[in-house]
Structure formats: C-alpha cells, structure tokens
Design a protein around this motif. Structure first.
Motif, mmCIF file in Angstrom:
data_model
loop_
_atom_site.group_PDB
_atom_site.id
_atom_site.type_symbol
_atom_site.label_atom_id
_atom_site.label_comp_id
_atom_site.label_asym_id
_atom_site.label_seq_id
_atom_site.Cartn_x
_atom_site.Cartn_y
_atom_site.Cartn_z
ATOM 1 N N HIS A 116 0.882 -1.187 0.000
ATOM 2 C CA HIS A 116 0.000 0.000 0.000
ATOM 3 C C HIS A 116 0.910 1.224 0.000
ATOM 4 O O HIS A 116 1.323 1.691 1.070
ATOM 5 C CB HIS A 116 -0.965 0.009 1.194
ATOM 6 C CG HIS A 116 -0.389 -0.578 2.446
ATOM 7 N ND1 HIS A 116 0.440 0.131 3.278
ATOM 8 C CD2 HIS A 116 -0.493 -1.814 2.980
ATOM 9 C CE1 HIS A 116 0.813 -0.654 4.288
ATOM 10 N NE2 HIS A 116 0.265 -1.841 4.126
ATOM 11 N N HIS A 126 -2.589 -7.559 6.944
ATOM 12 C CA HIS A 126 -1.409 -7.462 6.081
ATOM 13 C C HIS A 126 -0.227 -6.922 6.885
ATOM 14 O O HIS A 126 0.898 -7.402 6.750
ATOM 15 C CB HIS A 126 -1.726 -6.551 4.885
ATOM 16 C CG HIS A 126 -0.531 -6.208 4.054
ATOM 17 N ND1 HIS A 126 0.156 -5.026 4.201
ATOM 18 C CD2 HIS A 126 0.103 -6.894 3.082
ATOM 19 C CE1 HIS A 126 1.168 -4.996 3.340
ATOM 20 N NE2 HIS A 126 1.153 -6.126 2.650
ATOM 21 N N CYS A 127 -0.488 -5.905 7.722
ATOM 22 C CA CYS A 127 0.539 -5.392 8.642
ATOM 23 C C CYS A 127 0.206 -5.918 10.037
ATOM 24 O O CYS A 127 0.669 -6.958 10.420
ATOM 25 C CB CYS A 127 0.586 -3.872 8.600
ATOM 26 S SG CYS A 127 1.255 -3.237 7.037
HETATM 27 ZN ZN LIG Z 1 -0.236 -3.411 5.415
#
Ligand SMILES: [Zn+2]
Length: 340
Positions: A116, A126-127
């Motif tokens: 991103h 995702h993070c």
């Molecule tokens: Zn992320």
C-alpha cells in the motif's frame, strides 16, 4: 467414538505423516545462491528517518491515510490483536511487539509499503490489525470498554516508547496466535535468516482454542483441489500415496516441503490450498468412508511471539520483558528517543 474405531481398524495413513520416508527427488535443489542474495538484502542499513512520534496508517476500509500518535495507534492494535482478557504482562508484551513491528515498517518503508504505497502501515492483517475505539465497541459486548479499555491503556502507557533491538537495530517483531508447542525459525517462513527469530519452545499454551484443529473433506474434494492447483499431477485415489509425499519437516515439526508428483512445493502452499490453521499438519485417509482428515497443530505462521504462549508465561509469573526475551532471541528492550 465410532470414528475412532473405524480409524483403529482400517486407518490408512498417507505417507505424508511418516517422517521416515524422506523423498529426495531431482527437483529438490537447495537454494544456496538465493539465500545469499536475500542475506545481503536484510543487512542493508535501515534508512534514517525523522520520527516525531506520529504514524501514517492506510485505512484498508476507507482507503484513506490517517495520521495519529504512535502510542494511540498501538492501543488500537493491542486491542485488535490480543484478547483484552489476557494477563496484563502478556498485553504489555504485545504492546512492545506491536510498537516494534510498527517502527520496523516505518523505518523500512518511509515512502510507502509495497502492499500500500500510501503509507508504511495499514489497518489490516497485512501489517497488524488496528481498530478504533468505536470499532472495538461494535465488535465487543456493551460493557467491553468499561471493563477492558483501561487495561489496554495501562499495557501501552506503562511500556511507552519501549522497542526491541538486536545489534542496535529495531527488529521485525513478527508474532502469531498459537505455536502448538514450538515457534518457527523465520528462514522457514519468510526465507530470511534473522538471529532473533529462531525456533523456541512455547510451553504454556493450554486453553488456546486453536491448539488443535481438524479440516475434514471427501477424498474427491481433496484430490480435486490438488489437481486444480497442480495441473498435470493427475492424482487419483489409487496413486495418491505415490504422488503425494512428505519431503521435509522443519525442526519445529511443521511441513517444509512436500512432493506432488515429483514437484517440490512449500508446506505453506498446502496450508493456503486447504485453508489450514498452520503448516504443522498430518493427513489421514479413511478408505472405507472416503473421508480425509487434516489435523493441524497451532494457529498462524509460528514466527516470533506466540500470543497464547505469552499469556501462559504471564500466568506463570513472567514479566513482559521475560516473555519478549524468550520469544525474541538475544534482543534488548530500549526506549525510543522521542518518548524520553
Ligand atoms: Zn499493510
């Protein structure tokens, strides 16, 4: 009980679970050269950036970038990533791990994350998951905030600015839900050899809801999925045990490599294909019922701190520092300059 009897009488165990069968095929070539390339990459100097205590987060739902103080962000991460019912020392360990992970992304991707480009961090898994207090109230019971928000704040504020370092560099503090007894070396999951992300025992995960799990399907479904992912393998009921074989497990017992009709694939690919909780799995086939059971141990990639293990250690009287130093080998915990 019935199921157990059937198993006892006619259990046919696919050779995947027989560790003595180690298949080495011509396709299996250790990637030494690749490893060297990756090593060069990870020891590159972290980019020096001005850090003023504020973080820019890409909101995956609104697709907008929001800016907030790091410590406020960490509160929303700790509450989203770990049950607030957990022991306060486990929540503190989570706060330091989440803060360290966040800082590592900020240092690595000051101009935007490849996933991103808008910001170094996002609000998704995702993070690391982040929820606002409003969102937390929506997903929890009406008295959640009154009961637990103070505890979340205490965990973050009492460890304010605390970050883990290895050799004076901020570490990439991966963490996961449940290790199943032993964590995993980062080399086996992310193909990076990091001295602080080695496999360690995780002894106190009793009560973890996903310590063990079983995914059940028919033999037809199992074979269809394999054939659609690996076209040309032509797997059928008769050749299944010939075509699908375990090649290697990691030291922690997770499936590292599997041979599908002679092609070597990562255990992670099989985990993804069958939506398994982890790569620590065994496959059982019952020919009389035509049912495949895939048993998994643990939940998540297994690298770094086990959240359920951290809670178990905290209940045994360990401090957040002891928990972190157990799961992240050789680290020191220091305070960020800005927070002093
Ligand atoms: Zn992320």
């Amino acid at each position: 009980m019935k199921k157990l009897l059937i198993y006892a009488s006619i259990l046919l165990v696919i050779s995947i679970i027989i560790p003595t069968i180690i298949v080495k095929t011509l396709n299996f070539v250790p990637k030494e050269s690749n490893k060297a390339d990756k090593k060069d990459k990870i020891i590159e100097e972290p980019k020096k950036v001005e850090f003023d205590g504020k973080v820019a987060i890409y909101d995956t739902r609104t697709q907008e970038v929001v800016e907030m103080p790091l410590e406020e962000y960490i509160k929303g991460v700790v509450a989203a990533e770990m049950p607030a019912e957990f022991h306060i020392e486990a929540l503190k360990a989570q706060a330091v791990a989440s803060r360290t992970y966040a800082l590592s992304r900020i240092l690595k991707y000051p101009d935007g994350n490849p996933g991103h480009p808008e910001a170094p961090l996002c609000t998704g898994v995702h993070c690391q998951a982040y929820l606002t207090l409003e969102e937390l109230n929506k997903v929890h019971s009406p008295d959640w905030q009154q009961k637990y928000w103070g505890k979340i704040e205490e965990a973050v504020e009492s460890t304010k600015g605390m970050v883990m370092y290895y050799d004076d560099e901020v570490i990439t503090a991966y963490y996961h839900s449940t290790s199943g007894g032993m964590t995993e070396d980062a080399i086996n999951v992310f193909s990076v050899d990091l001295p602080y992300l080695k496999a360690v025992e995780s002894l106190y995960e009793e009560g973890a809801p996903k310590f063990k799990d079983t995914v059940t399907m028919t033999i037809e479904e199992f074979i269809d999925k394999l054939n659609s992912r690996f076209p040309g393998a032509n797997i059928n009921k008769d050749n299944l045990t010939e075509k699908v074989k375990l090649v290697e497990r990691t030291e922690s017992g997770r499936v590292k490599k599997i041979s599908i009709d002679g092609t070597i694939v990562d255990g992670r690919e099989i985990r993804e294909l069958f939506a398994l909780n982890s790569t620590n799995f065994k496959i059982y086939y019952n020919p009389s019922s035509g049912v495949i059971d895939i048993e998994t141990i643990g939940y998540g990639h297994g690298v770094g701190m086990s959240q359920w293990g951290a809670n178990g250690m905290a209940k045994k009287g360990k401090t957040y520092e002891e928990i972190l130093k157990h799961y992240y080998t050789g680290v020191t915990i220091k305070q960020l300059e800005y927070a002093k």
